[in-house]
Design a protein around this motif. Structure first.
Motif, mmCIF file in Angstrom:
data_model
loop_
_atom_site.group_PDB
_atom_site.id
_atom_site.type_symbol
_atom_site.label_atom_id
_atom_site.label_comp_id
_atom_site.label_asym_id
_atom_site.label_seq_id
_atom_site.Cartn_x
_atom_site.Cartn_y
_atom_site.Cartn_z
ATOM 1 N N HIS A 180 0.825 -1.207 0.000
ATOM 2 C CA HIS A 180 0.000 0.000 0.000
ATOM 3 C C HIS A 180 0.858 1.254 0.000
ATOM 4 O O HIS A 180 0.592 2.217 -0.685
ATOM 5 C CB HIS A 180 -0.909 -0.022 1.234
ATOM 6 N N ARG A 181 1.894 1.255 0.839
ATOM 7 C CA ARG A 181 2.875 2.324 0.972
ATOM 8 C C ARG A 181 2.485 3.397 1.975
ATOM 9 O O ARG A 181 3.338 4.165 2.432
ATOM 10 C CB ARG A 181 3.185 2.953 -0.392
ATOM 11 N N ASP A 182 1.227 3.475 2.365
ATOM 12 C CA ASP A 182 0.796 4.398 3.419
ATOM 13 C C ASP A 182 -0.264 3.728 4.284
ATOM 14 O O ASP A 182 -1.327 4.302 4.552
ATOM 15 C CB ASP A 182 0.249 5.696 2.834
ATOM 16 N N PHE A 183 0.018 2.525 4.720
ATOM 17 C CA PHE A 183 -0.934 1.728 5.485
ATOM 18 C C PHE A 183 -0.807 2.103 6.961
ATOM 19 O O PHE A 183 -0.018 1.531 7.705
ATOM 20 C CB PHE A 183 -0.640 0.240 5.276
ATOM 21 N N HIS A 184 -1.593 3.106 7.371
ATOM 22 C CA HIS A 184 -1.508 3.580 8.756
ATOM 23 C C HIS A 184 -2.878 4.040 9.244
ATOM 24 O O HIS A 184 -3.896 3.892 8.545
ATOM 25 C CB HIS A 184 -0.457 4.689 8.888
ATOM 26 N N SER A 185 -2.909 4.599 10.438
ATOM 27 C CA SER A 185 -4.164 4.874 11.138
ATOM 28 C C SER A 185 -5.073 5.863 10.424
ATOM 29 O O SER A 185 -6.282 5.882 10.671
ATOM 30 C CB SER A 185 -3.867 5.394 12.547
ATOM 31 N N ILE A 216 2.640 -0.372 12.436
ATOM 32 C CA ILE A 216 3.127 -0.584 13.805
ATOM 33 C C ILE A 216 3.924 0.624 14.302
ATOM 34 O O ILE A 216 3.827 1.005 15.471
ATOM 35 C CB ILE A 216 3.968 -1.873 13.873
ATOM 36 N N TYR A 217 4.712 1.220 13.403
ATOM 37 C CA TYR A 217 5.491 2.408 13.763
ATOM 38 C C TYR A 217 4.890 3.622 13.064
ATOM 39 O O TYR A 217 5.556 4.354 12.331
ATOM 40 C CB TYR A 217 6.956 2.202 13.377
ATOM 41 N N ASP A 218 3.626 3.834 13.320
ATOM 42 C CA ASP A 218 2.813 4.880 12.701
ATOM 43 C C ASP A 218 3.368 6.264 13.015
ATOM 44 O O ASP A 218 3.643 6.583 14.177
ATOM 45 C CB ASP A 218 1.386 4.740 13.243
ATOM 46 N N CYS A 219 3.514 7.108 11.994
ATOM 47 C CA CYS A 219 4.043 8.458 12.194
ATOM 48 C C CYS A 219 3.150 9.324 13.075
ATOM 49 O O CYS A 219 3.605 10.339 13.612
ATOM 50 C CB CYS A 219 4.233 9.139 10.841
#
Length: 321
Positions: A180-185, A216-219
């Motif tokens: 995805h490349r931007d798989f975050h919250s 897991i290491y969300d910005c």
């Protein structure tokens, strides 16, 4: 002044629905030039074709759906003008539900999506050596040069080149899958008990650990260490069939190195958003992202990079002035 793109979007929606819409409520935007409006229980999107990957968005949406990944339903599109009409997913984001007692459950649900994303079959750009170098240059140009105005000596330039080599090797030595490349919250919406993946038009083919590292290491969120350990184990279990036999310890090291690559890039991107686009709200997240990079560089044995970030960057971040 007349907003010609908004007027064009309204005309597009009216043609699709067969009548004019009385309400167009603007929604919060993202880091791109896309604009979102809620109208008649639908979402109208102004996505300028000169800067946005609209054709890729539609193609990848179909490919993800074929693999069982829930994505927004697209009712209609006008690629020439850059207008889309999508289902309304509501306002509940992943970041809204992970503050409660079910946080671990939601994260585990998100990690279960990753093998399906990884298996997507559609042409994607390669996250290759040139791509990685380009992303690293965002860090050096927009943070070190244009924001901090650092003049690097020969040893520092050599250290950065060595860092890039280590990070490239870590990315390229892993199995390469769709990511995805931007798989975050902020790119997961919650509909009932279901997660909907959004903002996937920039998908590439790259390291198997990348999307797990992004989550897991969300910005935007710092998780407690005990939960991180659980999620790394879950991620490894979900992605193990794609990992070609490397151990959980190998997986964790790759995860940290890929996360470091990502966080260095984001340090540059958040400064670019501020300096070039006037989106200064991202500056408040810089200390968290730098903290990640400091911990990851130390854990991975990149001590010269860690010392550089500690002495030359930490006290000079724009948000810290």
């Amino acid at each position: 002044m007349t907003d010609t793109r908004l007027e064009g979007l309204k005309a597009f929606v009216s043609r699709i629905l067969g009548h004019s819409c009385q309400r167009f409520d603007a929604l919060g935007g993202d880091a791109s030039l896309r604009r979102y409006y809620r109208t008649e229980d639908l979402i109208a999107v102004d996505s300028p074709p000169s800067s946005q990957k609209n054709a890729e968005f539609l193609r990848i949406a179909r490919a993800l759906s074929l693999k069982g990944v829930r994505v927004p339903k697209i009712l209609s599109s006008d690629l020439e003008n850059g207008y889309l009409l999508e289902e309304d997913l509501g306002d509940l984001m992943f970041s809204d539900v992970i503050e409660g007692k079910q946080r671990t459950v939601w994260y585990q649900k998100a990690l279960k999506i990753l093998p399906y994303i990884a298996s997507v079959e559609t042409p994607l750009p390669a996250f290759d050596k040139d791509f990685i170098a380009l992303e690293f240059s965002i860090f050096t140009e927009w943070l070190l040069d244009k924001s901090l105005h650092l003049v690097l000596n020969k040893a520092e330039k050599q250290m950065l080149n060595s860092t890039l080599s280590v990070l490239s090797e870590a990315c390229l030595s892993q199995p390469q899958v769709a990511m995805h490349r931007d798989f975050h919250s902020r790119n997961l919406m919650v509909c009932g008990d279901e997660l909907v993946v959004i903002d996937f038009q920039d998908m590439v083919k790259g390291p198997v650990t990348y999307d797990a590292a992004s989550l897991i290491y969300d910005c935007y969120i710092k998780l407690p260490d005990d939960l991180v350990a659980v999620l790394i184990k879950n991620a490894y279990e979900n992605l193990h069939p794609l990992c070609k036999g490397f151990s959980q310890d190998d997986f964790r090291r790759f995860l940290l190195l890929v996360s470091l690559q990502r966080h260095l890039k984001v340090l540059g991107i958040f400064n670019r958003l501020s300096l070039r686009d006037g989106k200064t709200n991202y500056l408040k997240d810089l200390p968290r992202v730098l903290s990640y990079a400091l911990n990851e560089s130390l854990t991975c044995g990149l001590y010269d990079l860690h010392d550089f970030l500690e002495t030359k960057v930490k006290g000079a971040l724009p948000c810290a002035r």
